[in-house]
Design an enzyme around this catalytic site. Structure first.
Site, PDB file in Angstrom:
ATOM      1  N   GLU A 115       1.195  -1.490   0.345  1.00 28.01           N
ATOM      2  CA  GLU A 115       0.032  -0.189   0.344  1.00 28.01           C
ATOM      3  C   GLU A 115       0.530   1.166  -0.347  1.00 28.01           C
ATOM      4  O   GLU A 115       2.538   1.053   0.041  1.00 28.01           O
ATOM      5  CB  GLU A 115      -1.125   0.331   1.064  1.00 28.01           C
ATOM      6  CG  GLU A 115      -2.104  -0.880   1.404  1.00 28.01           C
ATOM      7  CD  GLU A 115      -2.940  -1.460   2.421  1.00 28.01           C
ATOM      8  OE1 GLU A 115      -3.828  -1.802   2.153  1.00 28.01           O
ATOM      9  OE2 GLU A 115      -2.626  -0.579   2.806  1.00 28.01           O
ATOM     10  N   HIS A 230      -8.852   9.668   3.260  1.00 25.90           N
ATOM     11  CA  HIS A 230      -8.355   9.071   2.525  1.00 25.90           C
ATOM     12  C   HIS A 230      -8.437   9.187   0.913  1.00 25.90           C
ATOM     13  O   HIS A 230      -9.760   9.791   0.126  1.00 25.90           O
ATOM     14  CB  HIS A 230      -9.351   7.529   2.617  1.00 25.90           C
ATOM     15  CG  HIS A 230      -8.717   6.706   2.118  1.00 25.90           C
ATOM     16  ND1 HIS A 230      -8.666   6.101   0.578  1.00 25.90           N
ATOM     17  CD2 HIS A 230      -8.263   5.263   2.414  1.00 25.90           C
ATOM     18  CE1 HIS A 230      -7.998   5.573   0.506  1.00 25.90           C
ATOM     19  NE2 HIS A 230      -7.375   3.896   1.563  1.00 25.90           N
ATOM     20  N   ARG A 277      -0.559   9.249   1.765  1.00 28.82           N
ATOM     21  CA  ARG A 277      -2.124   9.250   1.669  1.00 28.82           C
ATOM     22  C   ARG A 277      -2.113  11.026   1.485  1.00 28.82           C
ATOM     23  O   ARG A 277      -3.085  11.621   0.962  1.00 28.82           O
ATOM     24  CB  ARG A 277      -3.294   8.296   2.876  1.00 28.82           C
ATOM     25  CG  ARG A 277      -3.336   7.810   2.326  1.00 28.82           C
ATOM     26  CD  ARG A 277      -4.163   6.505   3.577  1.00 28.82           C
ATOM     27  NE  ARG A 277      -4.188   5.025   3.761  1.00 28.82           N
ATOM     28  CZ  ARG A 277      -4.941   4.515   4.133  1.00 28.82           C
ATOM     29  NH1 ARG A 277      -5.413   4.443   5.887  1.00 28.82           N
ATOM     30  NH2 ARG A 277      -5.035   3.336   4.646  1.00 28.82           N
ATOM     31  N   HIS A 338     -10.853   9.750   7.138  1.00 34.48           N
ATOM     32  CA  HIS A 338     -10.832   8.403   6.632  1.00 34.48           C
ATOM     33  C   HIS A 338     -10.097   8.029   8.445  1.00 34.48           C
ATOM     34  O   HIS A 338     -10.761   7.358   8.902  1.00 34.48           O
ATOM     35  CB  HIS A 338      -9.117   7.833   5.718  1.00 34.48           C
ATOM     36  CG  HIS A 338      -9.556   6.813   6.018  1.00 34.48           C
ATOM     37  ND1 HIS A 338     -10.407   5.182   6.155  1.00 34.48           N
ATOM     38  CD2 HIS A 338      -7.914   6.348   5.878  1.00 34.48           C
ATOM     39  CE1 HIS A 338     -10.246   4.554   5.492  1.00 34.48           C
ATOM     40  NE2 HIS A 338      -8.790   4.307   6.336  1.00 34.48           N
ATOM     41  N   ARG A 373      -0.614   8.835   9.300  1.00 34.49           N
ATOM     42  CA  ARG A 373      -0.302   7.483   9.334  1.00 34.49           C
ATOM     43  C   ARG A 373      -0.275   6.833   7.890  1.00 34.49           C
ATOM     44  O   ARG A 373      -0.282   6.519   7.352  1.00 34.49           O
ATOM     45  CB  ARG A 373      -2.086   6.941   9.912  1.00 34.49           C
ATOM     46  CG  ARG A 373      -2.132   5.750   9.937  1.00 34.49           C
ATOM     47  CD  ARG A 373      -3.371   5.116  10.497  1.00 34.49           C
ATOM     48  NE  ARG A 373      -4.985   5.054   9.933  1.00 34.49           N
ATOM     49  CZ  ARG A 373      -4.837   4.141   8.819  1.00 34.49           C
ATOM     50  NH1 ARG A 373      -4.360   2.980   8.871  1.00 34.49           N
ATOM     51  NH2 ARG A 373      -5.800   4.419   8.476  1.00 34.49           N
TER      52      ARG A 373
END
Length: 506
Positions: A115, A230, A277, A338, A373
């Site tokens: 990811e 997100h 992100r 998110h 994060r």
């Protein structure tokens, strides 16, 4: 009135994993989990991607996962915490597997995904429903412990705190009856804040209750300005809630394209679609402004459809419901709230600034995430910190007295019945204020305007509480307003752009 040894607020991965360890180690002590919905409903249930864990040491290392986390956190991570969480991850993953969670495998080895922000494949997953698989396994295993009790559909109103010590909580049931639960130790594992924004990947229950009640008890709340959006939530006017298109889709090779069909991420970051992100969300905002459009698109047409179906059956089903064929149609996406990287400040043992009160999961701020994060580090953090709390409680031999002073609960009568239209209007106002004035790109003028509006809303809510027969929906509005104020206040104070926080001068 009820008295227990350990009281846990929330039935997601953080709360359940802690309860299981406490129940096994202390068979003669009572563990009570209180959840405001049914026990299956939590942010955990909706986690698609997986858990970031170093398990393939031939292709990965603790040092590399630590480095990826620190880069994503943009200089604000607590390095000691990052080191602890990354190195403890494999042990906690083993606990999950021992408790019955099944993860995707290939030739007897864990099948690892990749990811954004990760330099290698390290995401342990169960197709695109990892959170649901974990939630299901933990709940099933909890049934084997007689000393675990789960109370559903009960809303925790506030903490019972005296002299900076927590002795339990005030609770409201579906019949609007108040009660008290006294506990030797109270653990907040109450999840996220997504409904403060409305446009969110979080479920309806994510109203920031734990952070709000901790704030009212004067616990230290920090880093609330770091709201992660997100980048790829499904864009559709026909959906009541925002559906997440997992980052793992980009990890499997999907491209982002603008309304003109142009692949745009190469001009923003060398990691292209696998940048973190915060970078992708800001890049999408710029593309939307430049092209005067409402969404961008995920191009999965070059991904073999059978492979996509095997990895993302839930996403495939949702897109097909909207009449999209991923082998030829682009998936419309746009950023949505998110995750909150800040929250209730805790130390390395999960202890808050209030005695006997602990916090873990999304409602806590451990220092792992810093300003942003890293994908799939949240389930990892929840597991490791619930274990940290367990280790502390296991070794804490001091005797905790349950508070016994008489407390009178006011179930007032002859109050005005609350108009549901009032709640829906005020909630919509709050969400509109937050998404417009405290979104991906902020400025002080709009933040100060938002703060004034939210402080007025808070006063109106408090006045309403005195004169009306209020309910759980009202208390959620009260909590969301408190959380919104914290986000805006801490956004005004921060003048340095880091990670998910981006403020411009007008």
């Amino acid at each position: 009135m009820k008295k227990v040894d350990h009281l846990i607020i929330g039935s997601g991965i953080a709360g359940l994993s802690l309860a299981l360890k406490l129940a096994e180690h202390f068979p003669n002590k009572s563990i009570l989990i209180v959840t405001k919905s049914n026990k299956e409903e939590s942010n955990t249930k909706y986690a698609q991607g997986g858990i970031a864990v170093v398990s393939d040491f031939f292709k990965d290392s603790y040092e590399q996962h630590i480095k990826d986390t620190l880069i994503c956190g943009d200089g604000l991570c607590n390095e000691q915490v990052v080191d602890l969480v990354v190195r403890e991850g494999k042990n906690q993953l083993k606990s999950l597997i021992d408790w019955g969670a099944n993860f995707d495998q290939e030739n007897g080895n864990l099948l690892l995904g990749k990811e954004g922000g990760h330099t290698t494949n390290r995401i342990v997953h169960s197709k695109d429903e990892t959170g649901y698989e974990i939630e299901k396994a933990l709940l099933k295993h909890s049934e084997s412990f007689k000393n675990i009790e789960i109370i559903e559909n009960n809303f925790v109103l506030d903490l019972i705190v005296q002299d900076n010590t927590c002795f339990g909580v005030y609770v409201l049931n579906k019949e609007n009856e108040k009660s008290l639960i006294f506990s030797k130790f109270t653990i907040l594992a109450s999840g996220g804040i997504g409904q403060v924004y409305g446009h969110t990947t979080n479920p309806k229950i994510a109203t920031g209750d734990g952070i709000a009640m901790a704030s009212r008890a004067n616990a230290e709340i920090v880093d609330m300005e770091f709201i992660q959006f997100h980048p790829t939530a499904l864009f559709s006017k026909n959906l009541d809630t925002t559906f997440l298109i997992s980052e793992a889709v980009r990890g499997d090779g999907a491209f982002l394209r603008n309304i003109n069909g142009e692949r745009f991420m190469p001009k923003y970051d060398k990691r292209v679609e696998l940048a973190s992100r915060d970078i992708i969300s800001k890049s999408i905002v710029e593309e939307l402004q430049n092209t005067k459009s409402n969404c961008v698109y995920l191009d999965c047409s070059h991904i073999e459809k059978k492979a996509f179906q095997d990895h993302f059956p839930n996403i495939l089903e949702k897109t097909e419901q909207l009449g999209l064929d991923i082998s030829k149609d682009f998936i419309p996406v746009a950023p949505a709230q998110h995750y909150v990287c800040g929250g209730i400040a805790v130390d390395v043992n999960g202890k808050t600034s209030i005695e006997n009160l602990f916090a873990c999961g999304e409602c806590s701020r451990t220092g792992l995430h810093g300003a942003n994060r890293l994908a799939s580090n949240s389930l990892l953090e929840a597991l490791v910190y619930s274990n940290q709390i367990f280790n502390y409680l296991r070794n804490d031999q001091s005797i905790k007295e349950v508070f016994t002073e008489q407390i009178f609960l006011s179930n007032q009568t002859n109050l005005i019945e609350l108009n549901n239209e009032f709640l829906s209007d005020k909630k919509a106002f709050l969400q509109r204020t937050m998404i417009q004035n405290a979104g991906i790109v902020r400025n002080d003028r709009e933040l100060k305007s938002a703060l004034k509006a939210l402080l007025n809303l808070k006063q109106e809510v408090l006045e309403t509480e005195k004169t009306h027969q209020v309910n759980i929906d009202f208390y959620e509005l009260k909590n969301m307003t408190q959380v919104g104020i914290l986000i805006v206040q801490q956004s005004i104070k921060r003048n340095e752009n880091r990670g998910s926080f981006y403020k411009i001068e007008l």
